[in-house]
Scaffold this motif. Structure first.
Motif, short mmCIF file in Angstrom:
data_model
loop_
_atom_site.label_atom_id
_atom_site.label_comp_id
_atom_site.label_asym_id
_atom_site.label_seq_id
_atom_site.Cartn_x
_atom_site.Cartn_y
_atom_site.Cartn_z
N GLU A 39 0.74 -1.14 -0.07
CA GLU A 39 -0.06 0.00 -0.07
C GLU A 39 1.15 1.34 0.18
N ASN A 42 2.41 1.54 -3.51
CA ASN A 42 1.43 2.17 -4.46
C ASN A 42 0.92 3.38 -4.21
N TYR A 43 0.69 3.79 -2.84
CA TYR A 43 0.43 5.19 -2.67
C TYR A 43 1.59 5.94 -3.03
N TYR A 44 2.65 6.03 -2.94
CA TYR A 44 3.86 6.72 -3.44
C TYR A 44 3.79 6.92 -4.75
N ASP A 46 1.40 6.49 -6.88
CA ASP A 46 0.18 7.21 -7.32
C ASP A 46 0.36 8.65 -7.05
N LEU A 47 1.21 9.20 -5.86
CA LEU A 47 1.42 10.29 -5.67
C LEU A 47 2.38 11.17 -6.60
N ASN A 86 -3.12 17.17 -2.72
CA ASN A 86 -1.46 16.79 -2.52
C ASN A 86 -0.57 17.80 -3.00
N LEU A 183 0.58 10.19 2.69
CA LEU A 183 1.26 9.08 2.83
C LEU A 183 1.49 8.73 4.43
N ARG A 186 -1.64 7.68 5.74
CA ARG A 186 -2.10 6.28 5.31
C ARG A 186 -1.37 5.30 6.13
#
Length: 678
Positions: A39, A42-44, A46-47, A86, A183, A186
């Motif tokens: 996660e 993936n989040y990084y 996506d960012l 963001n 992030l 999260r």
């Protein structure tokens, strides 16, 4: 004895429970650790992807502002990004990395130092993670280049001075700062949820393990203790498994059970094979149906020839842009309406197959001229439309029109032929308050026709006066059609005087329109519209019949002053009609006028455009006794070889030569040459 039994049962159950709980804990921790890492990654990503997408879209919109140093346009572009939670800050730099403008979106932070060294700058786009010294928050910064799509000649393009051999270059950079607070939040949320999930899983697993342990170990313990009693000679002891089968029955029936299992397995395998085959067939049918549905959906919204969006999809996207413009006052968009010049000539000369290939190539070249977010669609025939979303004003639309014209300057290779073509472009901007997509598309179409009038291979921006002119022209065309039906168009007669005798020897029939409300309308106002729409054919035939009737009346009622001929003009569209000869003969027969009293006048251009067809029809008309004249001689592109072969009775010298004969002898030599030629 009872205490010993309880101790042994508890020992076996405890081992089983401990093993099960340990496996649950290890599995839960491993799975949660993997999920948290996945996660976070993936989040990084996506960012970072979001930042790259923002930088890419912003860079394409900033190109014009950097060249023109339009800080307000750049600021509007930045303000449009404020909704992204963001986004911490955005800077626009020159190509020498000097700051042009910046915008801070995060609170309580200052503009950070430039985090890239000189060796890294040439490798943009780049990204780096850092901690801000003011607020202590984690950020990710992206350095993204702004490339000029027009190369170093953008200023020349805006001034309509295209330059050759232009290559794109970097004109500036964007520094995009992204906040990592989401992030970090999260990660905390995942840790909390992971702990709670693990605790719940351990509790549920422990309870279920205890339950299974009792169900598994209790019968074995009973069987063990019963076996011990029997071994000691206690044959009366009963096995405390009231609801279970005895061990002996289990052993005796084991072989029988295996035989049955073999039979059942064979049946299951056969049935499974049948079901697998049926499932494969059903899966194939489902996939085929999905493919057909997707194909039908695509065909409903895309042009079958070029694969581009069709009118329905374009109007849907245009309506969406209008809705956005109503909500956001800083949102601008434009529509370009393109019509390929002389496309019919290409179709007629090279064939429709080559014409279709050219349309496909045109569509692809248009796509290459636009940004990824813009839309190009084919409305039908040789008409294309372009939707430019989120522009900074009319300058961008004109810039794209110039880019398209430059792209079309390169020849197309289709069907083994080198084809040159141009486009007339009409531009409509959302400066006005448009309510429906049809309105702005109509205005872009009107501007395109104005561009064709001004000269092909040009572009025109829509103005309010164009719409009024189009409405007036449509009204004129409608009234003209009604005028033909209601016999409002009539023949007026201009006398022709002999220079030798001074006597009227004939008349020329001229079309005049007496409008019931506007009175007598100048032919210059309605003849061009009639020729363009094809109404001129009906007007020609109406005037021809009326002139023949009038000529016969003059011959009958003025025997002492006989009129020698009546002249009637034939338009180019009339000459293209295959039934012209039969129609002239029919009118002469219906009116009773002899052919030698009729003169038909044609222009020089129709002879050059269709020499073989015109030559055949003129020969038939001349054979019937009708006289033939070339009207406005000297203004077209006559070929002497054609004039020598055609059965022409004479010329009518254009008035531009005759009107100035008395002014110092001007045009006398030209007129004398034409007379000698005749």
């Amino acid at each position: 004895m009872n205490a010993l039994r309880l101790q042994k049962r508890a020992g076996l159950a405890a081992k089983f429970n401990a093993l099960s709980i340990a496996l649950i804990l290890i599995t839960s921790v491993g799975v949660n650790t993997f999920m948290i890492r996945s996660e976070m990654k993936n989040y990084y990503n996506d960012l970072l992807s979001n930042g790259m997408a923002i930088a890419d879209a912003t860079a394409k919109n900033c190109e014009y502002g950097i060249y023109t140093k339009d800080r307000e346009a750049l600021l509007r572009i930045m303000e449009g990004l404020s909704a992204d939670v963001n986004l911490a800050y955005l800077c626009v730099l020159k190509d020498d990395y000097n700051l042009i403008l910046y915008k801070l979106f995060a609170k309580k932070m200052s503009m950070p130092d430039f985090p890239f060294d000189s060796a890294e700058k040439n490798n943009a786009p780049l990204h780096v993670d850092y901690i801000n010294k003011v607020d202590g928050q984690h950020y990710t910064e992206i350095l993204f280049p702004v490339a000029s799509s027009a190369g170093s000649g953008l200023t020349d393009v805006l001034l309509s001075r295209p330059r050759d051999n232009e290559t794109p270059k970097v004109i500036g950079y964007l520094r995009v700062g992204l906040s990592q607070e989401g992030l970090r939040n999260r990660i905390r949320e995942l840790l909390i949820s992971s702990v709670l999930f693990t605790i719940l899983l351990v509790l549920l697993g422990s309870g279920f393990t205890v339950f299974l342990t009792r169900r598994i170990t209790a019968p074995l313990s009973e069987l063990k203790f019963a076996a011990q009693r029997i071994a000691k000679g206690n044959f009366d002891a009963q096995i405390g498994l009231a609801s279970n089968d005895e061990i002996a029955d289990l052993a005796n029936s084991f072989d029988h059970m295996l035989e049955n299992l073999r039979t059942y397995r064979k049946q299951v395998e056969e049935r499974t094979a049948e079901l697998t085959k049926v499932n494969q067939q059903l899966g194939g049918e489902v996939n085929t149906r999905k493919i057909i549905q997707e194909q039908l959906k695509h065909e409903a919204y895309h042009d079958a020839l070029t694969g581009l969006p069709n009118r329905k999809l374009f109007m849907d996207r245009l309506g969406h842009s209008i809705a956005i413009a109503k909500r956001r006052k800083d949102f601008y968009f434009g529509v370009l309406f393109l019509d390929i010049d002389r496309f019919k000539v290409i179709n007629d000369s090279l064939g429709h197959t080559v014409g279709d290939q050219l349309l496909v190539a045109l569509g692809q070249r248009l796509v290459n001229c636009l940004r990824p977010g813009d839309t190009v669609a084919r409305l039908g025939g040789d008409e294309f439309v372009v939707l430019l979303d989120d522009t900074s004003g009319g300058g961008n639309a004109i810039f794209v029109a110039e880019r398209i014209k430059k792209a079309f300057a390169t020849p197309f290779i289709v069907g083994g032929n080198e084809v040159f073509t141009t486009a007339s472009i009409g531009i409509a901007l959302n400066m006005a308050e448009y309510e429906y997509p049809e309105q702005i598309l109509r205005d872009a179409d009107t501007a395109m026709y104005q561009a064709k009038t001004n000269g092909r291979a040009s572009h025109t921006v829509f103005e309010a006066g164009m719409h009024r002119h189009a409405v007036e022209r449509l009204r004129l065309e409608t009234d003209l059609r009604k005028a033909v039906e209601h016999n409002e168009v009539m023949a007026y007669y201009q006398p022709i005087v002999s220079m030798k005798t001074g006597r009227i020897v004939g008349f020329e029939a001229l079309a005049r329109w007496r409008h019931p409300e506007r009175g007598l309308i100048n032919p210059a106002s309605f003849i061009p519209v009639a020729e363009e729409t094809g109404i001129i054919v009906s007007i020609d035939r109406l005037v021809l019949k009326e002139a023949c009737l009038q000529m016969r009346a003059w011959r009958e009622y003025l025997p002492d002053h006989p009129i020698e001929f009546i002249s009637v003009n034939l338009s180019n569209k009339q000459m293209a009609r295959p039934d012209l000869v039969d129609h002239v003969a029919e009118i002469l027969n219906d009116t009773g006028l002899k052919p030698e009293y009729l003169k038909l006048e044609i222009t020089e251009n129709v002879i050059i455009e269709k020499p073989e067809l015109v030559s055949s029809m003129l020969a038939q008309l001349r054979a019937s006794g009708v006289q033939l004249y070339i009207d406005d001689f000297g203004t077209g592109y006559s070929s002497l070889s054609y004039l020598h072969r055609l059965p022409i009775n004479g010329f009518k010298i254009d008035r531009s030569f005759i009107s100035r004969l008395g002014n110092n002898g001007e045009n006398q030599e030209i007129v004398r040459t034409i007379l000698l030629l005749a």
